[in-house]
Motif scaffolding. Structure first.
Motif, PDB file in Angstrom:
ATOM      1  N   GLU A 210      25.131  -4.172 -40.673  1.00  0.00           N
ATOM      2  CA  GLU A 210      25.328  -2.723 -40.745  1.00  0.00           C
ATOM      3  C   GLU A 210      25.761  -2.206 -39.375  1.00  0.00           C
ATOM      4  OE1 GLU A 210      22.854   1.332 -41.915  1.00  0.00           O
ATOM      5  OE2 GLU A 210      22.010  -0.658 -42.292  1.00  0.00           O
ATOM      6  N   THR A 211      26.807  -1.433 -39.383  1.00  0.00           N
ATOM      7  CA  THR A 211      27.342  -0.913 -38.119  1.00  0.00           C
ATOM      8  C   THR A 211      27.170   0.596 -38.072  1.00  0.00           C
ATOM      9  OG1 THR A 211      29.529  -0.668 -39.076  1.00  0.00           O
ATOM     10  CG2 THR A 211      29.057  -2.744 -37.975  1.00  0.00           C
ATOM     11  N   ARG A 212      27.332   1.147 -36.880  1.00  0.00           N
ATOM     12  CA  ARG A 212      27.259   2.589 -36.701  1.00  0.00           C
ATOM     13  C   ARG A 212      28.287   3.009 -35.661  1.00  0.00           C
ATOM     14  NH1 ARG A 212      21.391   2.646 -33.624  1.00  0.00           N
ATOM     15  NH2 ARG A 212      21.950   1.212 -31.957  1.00  0.00           N
ATOM     16  N   ARG A 213      28.757   4.209 -35.797  1.00  0.00           N
ATOM     17  CA  ARG A 213      29.760   4.728 -34.870  1.00  0.00           C
ATOM     18  C   ARG A 213      29.108   4.976 -33.515  1.00  0.00           C
ATOM     19  NH1 ARG A 213      34.687   7.062 -34.862  1.00  0.00           N
ATOM     20  NH2 ARG A 213      35.065   8.690 -33.316  1.00  0.00           N
ATOM     21  N   ALA A 214      29.843   4.671 -32.445  1.00  0.00           N
ATOM     22  CA  ALA A 214      29.295   4.816 -31.102  1.00  0.00           C
ATOM     23  C   ALA A 214      28.903   6.260 -30.831  1.00  0.00           C
ATOM     24  CB  ALA A 214      30.325   4.359 -30.073  1.00  0.00           C
ATOM     25  N   HIS A 215      27.688   6.444 -30.363  1.00  0.00           N
ATOM     26  CA  HIS A 215      27.159   7.768 -30.010  1.00  0.00           C
ATOM     27  C   HIS A 215      26.600   7.668 -28.598  1.00  0.00           C
ATOM     28  CE1 HIS A 215      24.995  11.619 -31.517  1.00  0.00           C
ATOM     29  NE2 HIS A 215      25.156  11.654 -30.207  1.00  0.00           N
ATOM     30  N   LEU A 216      27.223   8.373 -27.687  1.00  0.00           N
ATOM     31  CA  LEU A 216      26.875   8.299 -26.266  1.00  0.00           C
ATOM     32  C   LEU A 216      25.926   9.431 -25.915  1.00  0.00           C
ATOM     33  CD1 LEU A 216      27.644   6.594 -23.740  1.00  0.00           C
ATOM     34  CD2 LEU A 216      29.290   8.380 -23.199  1.00  0.00           C
ATOM     35  N   ALA A 217      24.870   9.123 -25.198  1.00  0.00           N
ATOM     36  CA  ALA A 217      23.919  10.123 -24.712  1.00  0.00           C
ATOM     37  C   ALA A 217      23.793   9.972 -23.196  1.00  0.00           C
ATOM     38  CB  ALA A 217      22.560   9.951 -25.377  1.00  0.00           C
ATOM     39  N   ILE A 218      23.874  11.104 -22.497  1.00  0.00           N
ATOM     40  CA  ILE A 218      23.802  11.120 -21.035  1.00  0.00           C
ATOM     41  C   ILE A 218      22.606  11.967 -20.624  1.00  0.00           C
ATOM     42  CG2 ILE A 218      24.984  11.732 -18.891  1.00  0.00           C
ATOM     43  CD1 ILE A 218      27.619  11.397 -20.328  1.00  0.00           C
ATOM     44  N   SER A 219      21.763  11.384 -19.801  1.00  0.00           N
ATOM     45  CA  SER A 219      20.597  12.084 -19.251  1.00  0.00           C
ATOM     46  C   SER A 219      20.874  12.358 -17.779  1.00  0.00           C
ATOM     47  CB  SER A 219      19.335  11.223 -19.426  1.00  0.00           C
ATOM     48  OG  SER A 219      18.281  11.726 -18.639  1.00  0.00           O
ATOM     49  N   LEU A 220      21.126  13.616 -17.444  1.00  0.00           N
ATOM     50  CA  LEU A 220      21.440  14.027 -16.075  1.00  0.00           C
ATOM     51  C   LEU A 220      20.239  14.753 -15.490  1.00  0.00           C
ATOM     52  CD1 LEU A 220      23.314  14.511 -13.647  1.00  0.00           C
ATOM     53  CD2 LEU A 220      24.181  16.547 -14.834  1.00  0.00           C
ATOM     54  N   SER A 221      19.593  14.143 -14.522  1.00  0.00           N
ATOM     55  CA  SER A 221      18.440  14.771 -13.882  1.00  0.00           C
ATOM     56  C   SER A 221      18.923  15.795 -12.867  1.00  0.00           C
ATOM     57  CB  SER A 221      17.577  13.709 -13.188  1.00  0.00           C
ATOM     58  OG  SER A 221      16.490  14.322 -12.512  1.00  0.00           O
ATOM     59  N   ILE A 222      18.421  17.035 -12.977  1.00  0.00           N
ATOM     60  CA  ILE A 222      18.778  18.107 -12.042  1.00  0.00           C
ATOM     61  C   ILE A 222      17.595  18.468 -11.147  1.00  0.00           C
ATOM     62  CG2 ILE A 222      20.556  19.034 -13.552  1.00  0.00           C
ATOM     63  CD1 ILE A 222      18.595  21.181 -14.421  1.00  0.00           C
ATOM     64  N   ASN A 223      16.622  17.561 -11.063  1.00  0.00           N
ATOM     65  CA  ASN A 223      15.492  17.747 -10.150  1.00  0.00           C
ATOM     66  C   ASN A 223      15.944  17.339  -8.745  1.00  0.00           C
ATOM     67  OD1 ASN A 223      13.083  17.931  -8.824  1.00  0.00           O
ATOM     68  ND2 ASN A 223      11.964  16.516 -10.158  1.00  0.00           N
ATOM     69  N   THR A 224      16.126  18.306  -7.865  1.00  0.00           N
ATOM     70  CA  THR A 224      16.659  18.013  -6.528  1.00  0.00           C
ATOM     71  C   THR A 224      15.696  17.204  -5.672  1.00  0.00           C
ATOM     72  OG1 THR A 224      15.858  20.188  -5.797  1.00  0.00           O
ATOM     73  CG2 THR A 224      18.159  20.030  -6.507  1.00  0.00           C
ATOM     74  N   ASP A 225      14.425  17.102  -6.059  1.00  0.00           N
ATOM     75  CA  ASP A 225      13.495  16.246  -5.309  1.00  0.00           C
ATOM     76  C   ASP A 225      13.861  14.776  -5.436  1.00  0.00           C
ATOM     77  OD1 ASP A 225      12.071  18.449  -4.479  1.00  0.00           O
ATOM     78  OD2 ASP A 225      10.626  18.353  -6.129  1.00  0.00           O
ATOM     79  N   GLU A 226      14.647  14.432  -6.441  1.00  0.00           N
ATOM     80  CA  GLU A 226      15.045  13.045  -6.652  1.00  0.00           C
ATOM     81  C   GLU A 226      16.354  12.691  -5.936  1.00  0.00           C
ATOM     82  OE1 GLU A 226      13.045  12.733 -11.117  1.00  0.00           O
ATOM     83  OE2 GLU A 226      15.225  12.749 -10.875  1.00  0.00           O
ATOM     84  N   TYR A 227      16.926  13.656  -5.219  1.00  0.00           N
ATOM     85  CA  TYR A 227      18.183  13.422  -4.514  1.00  0.00           C
ATOM     86  C   TYR A 227      17.969  13.601  -3.014  1.00  0.00           C
ATOM     87  CZ  TYR A 227      20.273  13.813  -9.156  1.00  0.00           C
ATOM     88  OH  TYR A 227      20.595  13.618 -10.469  1.00  0.00           O
ATOM     89  N   ASP A 228      18.757  12.860  -2.255  1.00  0.00           N
ATOM     90  CA  ASP A 228      18.609  12.897  -0.806  1.00  0.00           C
ATOM     91  C   ASP A 228      19.308  14.093  -0.177  1.00  0.00           C
ATOM     92  OD1 ASP A 228      17.692  11.521   1.664  1.00  0.00           O
ATOM     93  OD2 ASP A 228      19.843  11.420   2.071  1.00  0.00           O
ATOM     94  N   SER A 229      20.375  14.584  -0.809  1.00  0.00           N
ATOM     95  CA  SER A 229      21.126  15.697  -0.242  1.00  0.00           C
ATOM     96  C   SER A 229      21.859  16.415  -1.368  1.00  0.00           C
ATOM     97  CB  SER A 229      22.126  15.212   0.815  1.00  0.00           C
ATOM     98  OG  SER A 229      23.066  14.319   0.238  1.00  0.00           O
ATOM     99  N   GLU A 230      22.455  17.549  -1.021  1.00  0.00           N
ATOM    100  CA  GLU A 230      23.239  18.297  -2.001  1.00  0.00           C
ATOM    101  C   GLU A 230      24.485  17.521  -2.404  1.00  0.00           C
ATOM    102  OE1 GLU A 230      25.435  22.674  -2.492  1.00  0.00           O
ATOM    103  OE2 GLU A 230      24.341  22.154  -0.655  1.00  0.00           O
TER     104      GLU A 230
END
Length: 472
Positions: free
Chosen positions: A313-333
């Motif tokens: 059984e196959t399924r059509r490709a479904h892409l999901a993107i999780s973009l974290s906008i928590n600036t504490d997880e980034y080193d700079s802007e």
């Protein structure tokens, strides 16, 4: 007198208020509180205390009175507000801050001259009032301009030129004196000087808006300004509506080979077997009820037993993107902006290949119906310190997009391997998961944490390279 007169309406409002007060008092009055009568619960004790506490509270009376007064005064207040906004406020808004200071000083000097007999103070006050009278002559009158604000493109990428023009024409039958036009661009204001214009004359100015960073820039409205030389009075007239200029994040083309791990026609094969699909799996014995079109006749002739094809059984490709906008997880802007560009590039590639797409941040999902909607929402994304981390976002993603076939976690350099492992654990089995860890200046690389593929991107142009490594 007609029943629609203001006096009758006020009387009806007061009657309704009095009736409501009477109903409230009757509902709060105790059954045994009438003089000379004793109710059935005439025993002393807690019941008598309840009877004493059932008196009408003064706050209820004041609340009902305030509501009645509000119903009575609201029409009059609406008319006063309309008159203020239409006639009074436009006149007061003409006076600048300097004008109010000079006017207050003139009144103070005149009062001081009257109180102590200072002729100098009176003279200074008269000069100030004379300046106001002269300033009025610079702002009165009507301007007949035809203004057209034209932006060549309302959506550009970071670093592209945003060019626009302002075309001003004299639509009156008399010449117009020199004036100035103001064009608000975000928090700044550009000033264009108009020469003396003859009837039907057109004057055009070109301008360029810098697009050094991702933003939604409000351009306009174009307004003409007439002011006196001292800027005591300043009159503005709006000629156009504001226009939103979207400065999209910078994206790169990935190419079909870079996203080769996402199949379009066949879809992503699963472990579930089906009797009719496009991904062939094996042969099995015929069972009554099977579709005869799937009988494999060559094998049936060789084994002398009916054999049918079995499919995955196959399924059509479904892409999901999780973009974290928590600036504490980034080193700079700059690192956060690179993460937004990475997510936008992957999403744009998926939409161009007509695949299903979902993009989720800590503040909710983004629109992904078209590439324009997705990039517009990417432009509006604002990072901020918050409690929800990339792990919390990954858990929400698995609930929000249960039918995803490929999941991307776009995170900053401060996200640890333990957190990435927890993100991968929230993905359902059978779903391919990849983490794109942005770190400006780092060499492009690929690593595996259990079933999670971790891709490190040091430059946006390296995204296609690391995706090819993941597809290999």
């Amino acid at each position: 007198m007609s029943s629609s007169t203001p006096l009758n309406r006020a009387a009806d409002s007061l009657k309704r208020g009095a009736s409501a007060l009477g109903d409230k008092m009757r509902s709060l009055r105790s059954p045994g509180s009438e003089p000379g009568k004793r109710g059935p619960s005439s025993k002393r004790g807690p019941s008598s205390k309840r009877g004493q506490s059932s008196k009408l509270h003064p706050a209820a009376v004041w609340s009902e009175a305030a509501g009645t007064a509000g119903d009575f005064l609201s029409p009059a207040w609406g008319r006063v507000r309309a008159v203020w906004l239409r006639f009074v406020w436009p006149v007061l808004a003409v006076v600048s801050l300097l004008g109010w200071v000079v006017l207050a000083a003139a009144v103070g000097l005149w009062w001081a001259g009257q109180a102590w007999g200072w002729q100098e103070a009176k003279s200074a006050a008269m000069v100030a009032f004379l300046l106001f009278l002269l300033a009025i002559g610079f702002i009165v009158g009507r301007s007949a301009y035809g203004v057209v604000l034209d932006l060549a493109r309302t959506r550009v990428a970071v670093g592209d030129d945003a060019v626009g023009s302002i075309a001003v024409s004299n639509v009156s039958t008399r010449p117009l004196l020199p004036a100035a036009l103001e064009l608000p661009v975000g928090s700044n204001t550009a000033v264009f000087h108009l020469p003396r214009m003859k009837p039907a004359q057109v004057h055009e100015d070109l301008f360029t808006i810098p697009t050094a960073r991702r933003a939604v820039i409000v351009v306009g409205p174009v307004r003409s300004v007439r002011a006196d030389p001292l800027h005591l009075l300043r009159r503005r007239v709006m000629w156009t509506d504001p226009v939103d200029l979207f400065v999209h994040p910078r994206t790169v083309s990935l190419g079909s080979s870079a996203a080769g791990f996402i199949r379009d026609l066949e879809g992503m094969p699963t472990t579930e077997l089906s009797s009719a699909d496009v991904s062939f799996h094996a042969l099995r014995d015929y069972v009554p009820g099977d579709d005869r079109r799937h009988i494999h006749w060559k094998t049936t002739a060789r084994t002398n037993k009916l054999m049918v094809r079995q499919f995955e059984e196959t399924r059509r490709a479904h892409l999901a993107i999780s973009l974290s906008i928590n600036t504490d997880e980034y080193d700079s802007e700059a690192e956060f902006e690179m993460a937004v560009s990475v997510a936008a590039s992957i999403g744009r590639q998926a939409i161009s290949e007509q695949r299903d797409l979902d993009v989720l941040t800590q503040k909710g999902p983004l629109r992904c119906e078209t590439g324009r909607n997705m990039l517009d929402d990417m432009t509006r994304v604002v990072g901020a310190p918050m409690r929800k981390t990339a792990v919390d976002l990954a858990r929400n993603l698995s609930d929000a997009v249960p039918n995803a076939s490929v999941v991307f976690f776009v995170v900053g350099s401060h996200v640890t391997a333990t957190q990435l492992r927890t993100c991968a654990a929230s993905v359902p089995p059978g779903v391919r998961s990849l983490a794109v860890r942005v770190q400006p200046g780092a060499a492009p690389s690929r690593a595996n944490i259990a079933d999670l593929t971790v891709l490190t991107v040091g430059d946006l142009d390296d995204l296609a390279i690391v995706l090819r490594k993941a597809a290999a």
